[in-house]
Write a protein that holds these residues in place. Structure first.
Motif, PDB file in Angstrom:
ATOM      1  N   PRO A 104       2.154   6.030   4.384  1.00 27.63           N
ATOM      2  CA  PRO A 104       1.815   7.450   4.458  1.00 27.63           C
ATOM      3  C   PRO A 104       0.308   7.640   4.653  1.00 27.63           C
ATOM      4  O   PRO A 104      -0.496   7.035   3.933  1.00 27.63           O
ATOM      5  N   PHE A 105      -0.039   8.474   5.625  1.00 28.48           N
ATOM      6  CA  PHE A 105      -1.444   8.703   5.993  1.00 28.48           C
ATOM      7  C   PHE A 105      -1.734  10.190   5.841  1.00 28.48           C
ATOM      8  O   PHE A 105      -1.192  11.017   6.562  1.00 28.48           O
TER       9      PHE A 105
ATOM     10  N   ILE B 108       0.855  -1.186   0.000  1.00 23.62           N
ATOM     11  CA  ILE B 108       0.000   0.000   0.000  1.00 23.62           C
ATOM     12  C   ILE B 108       0.895   1.241   0.000  1.00 23.62           C
ATOM     13  O   ILE B 108       1.687   1.448   0.917  1.00 23.62           O
ATOM     14  N   ASP B 109       0.784   2.051  -1.038  1.00 22.92           N
ATOM     15  CA  ASP B 109       1.650   3.218  -1.195  1.00 22.92           C
ATOM     16  C   ASP B 109       1.205   4.411  -0.345  1.00 22.92           C
ATOM     17  O   ASP B 109       2.035   5.219   0.075  1.00 22.92           O
ATOM     18  N   ALA B 110      -0.103   4.536  -0.128  1.00 21.02           N
ATOM     19  CA  ALA B 110      -0.607   5.667   0.647  1.00 21.02           C
ATOM     20  C   ALA B 110      -2.078   5.444   0.974  1.00 21.02           C
ATOM     21  O   ALA B 110      -2.787   4.710   0.267  1.00 21.02           O
ATOM     22  N   VAL B 111      -2.529   6.083   2.043  1.00 21.24           N
ATOM     23  CA  VAL B 111      -3.943   6.152   2.380  1.00 21.24           C
ATOM     24  C   VAL B 111      -4.332   7.616   2.422  1.00 21.24           C
ATOM     25  O   VAL B 111      -3.752   8.409   3.179  1.00 21.24           O
ATOM     26  N   PHE B 112      -5.302   7.985   1.590  1.00 19.51           N
ATOM     27  CA  PHE B 112      -5.900   9.317   1.626  1.00 19.51           C
ATOM     28  C   PHE B 112      -7.247   9.177   2.328  1.00 19.51           C
ATOM     29  O   PHE B 112      -8.191   8.607   1.767  1.00 19.51           O
ATOM     30  N   HIS B 113      -7.319   9.674   3.543  1.00 19.23           N
ATOM     31  CA  HIS B 113      -8.518   9.489   4.368  1.00 19.23           C
ATOM     32  C   HIS B 113      -9.410  10.721   4.262  1.00 19.23           C
ATOM     33  O   HIS B 113      -9.250  11.690   5.001  1.00 19.23           O
ATOM     34  N   GLU B 114     -10.363  10.653   3.322  1.00 16.36           N
ATOM     35  CA  GLU B 114     -11.290  11.766   3.081  1.00 16.36           C
ATOM     36  C   GLU B 114     -12.698  11.460   3.592  1.00 16.36           C
ATOM     37  O   GLU B 114     -13.561  12.335   3.591  1.00 16.36           O
TER      38      GLU B 114
ATOM     39  N   ASN C 254      -2.618  17.738  -1.452  1.00 13.41           N
ATOM     40  CA  ASN C 254      -2.537  16.349  -0.982  1.00 13.41           C
ATOM     41  C   ASN C 254      -1.439  15.579  -1.709  1.00 13.41           C
ATOM     42  O   ASN C 254      -0.583  14.945  -1.077  1.00 13.41           O
ATOM     43  N   LEU C 255      -1.462  15.629  -3.025  1.00 14.63           N
ATOM     44  CA  LEU C 255      -0.527  14.827  -3.804  1.00 14.63           C
ATOM     45  C   LEU C 255       0.890  15.384  -3.717  1.00 14.63           C
ATOM     46  O   LEU C 255       1.863  14.618  -3.792  1.00 14.63           O
ATOM     47  N   TRP C 256       1.008  16.689  -3.525  1.00 17.05           N
ATOM     48  CA  TRP C 256       2.346  17.269  -3.358  1.00 17.05           C
ATOM     49  C   TRP C 256       3.003  16.709  -2.096  1.00 17.05           C
ATOM     50  O   TRP C 256       4.176  16.308  -2.130  1.00 17.05           O
ATOM     51  N   PHE C 257       2.280  16.674  -0.989  1.00 14.66           N
ATOM     52  CA  PHE C 257       2.857  16.157   0.246  1.00 14.66           C
ATOM     53  C   PHE C 257       3.259  14.695   0.094  1.00 14.66           C
ATOM     54  O   PHE C 257       4.324  14.281   0.565  1.00 14.66           O
ATOM     55  N   TRP C 258       2.417  13.923  -0.559  1.00 14.42           N
ATOM     56  CA  TRP C 258       2.731  12.504  -0.709  1.00 14.42           C
ATOM     57  C   TRP C 258       3.905  12.289  -1.667  1.00 14.42           C
ATOM     58  O   TRP C 258       4.891  11.636  -1.312  1.00 14.42           O
ATOM     59  N   GLU C 259       3.845  12.878  -2.841  1.00 20.08           N
ATOM     60  CA  GLU C 259       4.866  12.626  -3.855  1.00 20.08           C
ATOM     61  C   GLU C 259       6.213  13.239  -3.493  1.00 20.08           C
ATOM     62  O   GLU C 259       7.267  12.728  -3.884  1.00 20.08           O
TER      63      GLU C 259
END
Length: 328
Positions: free
Chosen positions: A111-112, A70-76, A232-237
């Motif tokens: 990453p959460f 699992i590369d990331a969880v985006f909890h919306e 969101n994607l900036w922080f993750w990437e």
């Protein structure tokens, strides 16, 4: 695989769409489709699987994801109804569920990235800087979000993986039909103009820093959903630093300015005013404006849409059906 909770919702579906645009379709969407409308947001998305939110949590408790990359969880996912006053319900859905998902991510070093809210600043009288000195809650929704932020701050120093909370200010844009009365003022005004030729704004009530609010002069930091997705994607990437950050433009606009932008984009309409609702008195933010100092210090440099440009794009999107098209 990437997991997006609330993936059939407003911000979640926009995150999935942008991930699709960037070539990712190995996405598990987690949501609850019982309202019979938000499933429409899924029709234009590419994803590998869907799970009901309760089944997903059971899968976590059963260790069904053990060995899954699992590369990331985006909890919306959350109950975002600011008029819901069942505090126990809010805490189960927005606090306890989020805690369980957070600890799953910490255990597996995933990453959460999660949705907080500018409602955690209460009336805003102490400002809009991330931290206890400015925070408060005027309703159960805000309290549930604030409680989780405070919990995150306690566990973050010992975390071995990325945790990012984003305090969303007033988000608007595609795929918010299902939110009904909780949809943005932009969507509400678009429909009002098509129905009656007029927009209906609140008359003035209360004050902003001691100055009485005039009709339609309530001020909010309105942020386009595409910008929220980009943050969101900036922080993750970019493996951005863990923390809780404001997610707003840093520039407040009045509701009168919003109405004029929608009217200009649609080429029709006029402004009218109605009495400020009694039920909202003492529970309403007359003014919000994100302090973006911490966000910019973290390195985010991709900017935000100008409101007029975003409104034109959004109105065109609504005129063309208002939902994402599959594979486009």
């Amino acid at each position: 695989m990437i997991i997006v909770t609330g993936g059939a919702g407003f911000i979640g579906s926009n995150i999935v769409k942008e991930l699709n645009r960037r070539g990712r379709t190995d996405i598990l969407i987690v949501d609850d489709l019982k309202d019979g409308q938000n499933y429409k947001n899924l029709r234009g998305l590419q994803f590998i699987d869907y799970q009901h939110k309760d089944d997903f949590m059971q899968s976590i408790e059963n260790d069904d994801f053990d060995g899954t990359d699992i590369d990331a969880v985006f909890h919306e996912g959350a109950c975002s109804d600011t008029m819901e006053y069942d505090v126990n319900f809010m805490m189960r859905v927005n606090y306890e569920y989020s805690k369980s998902l957070l600890h799953f991510c910490l255990q597996h070093r995933i990453p959460f990235l999660y949705a907080s809210s500018a409602s955690t600043y209460g009336s805003g009288k102490h400002g809009f800087r991330e931290g206890d000195e400015c925070e408060d809650a005027l309703n159960p929704y805000a309290f549930s979000k604030l409680a989780f932020d405070r919990y995150v701050r306690q566990v973050m120093p010992e975390a071995k993986s990325q945790i990012v909370g984003l305090k969303y200010f007033n988000v608007y844009g595609p795929q918010e039909h299902h939110k009904g009365k909780m949809a943005s003022i932009f969507y509400q005004l678009y429909n009002q103009i098509n129905e009656s030729g007029k927009v209906r704004l609140f008359k003035g009530w209360g004050d902003i820093n001691g100055t009485p609010v005039k009709d339609g002069e309530q001020r909010r930091d309105f942020v386009y959903v595409k910008d929220v997705v980009n943050v969101n994607l900036w922080f993750w990437e970019n493996k951005g630093k863990s923390g809780i950050y404001n997610c707003g433009t840093g520039q407040a606009h009045t509701y009168n300015e919003v109405a004029k932008a929608v009217i200009a984009a649609m080429g029709k309409g006029e402004i009218s005013y109605r009495e400020f609702p009694e039920v909202l008195k003492g529970k309403y933010q007359n003014y919000t404006e994100a302090d973006t100092t911490k966000l910019l210090a973290a390195g985010y440099d991709e900017g935000f849409h100008e409101m007029g440009d975003a409104v034109k794009e959004y109105v065109e999107f609504l005129d063309n059906g208002g939902y994402f098209a599959y594979g486009k």
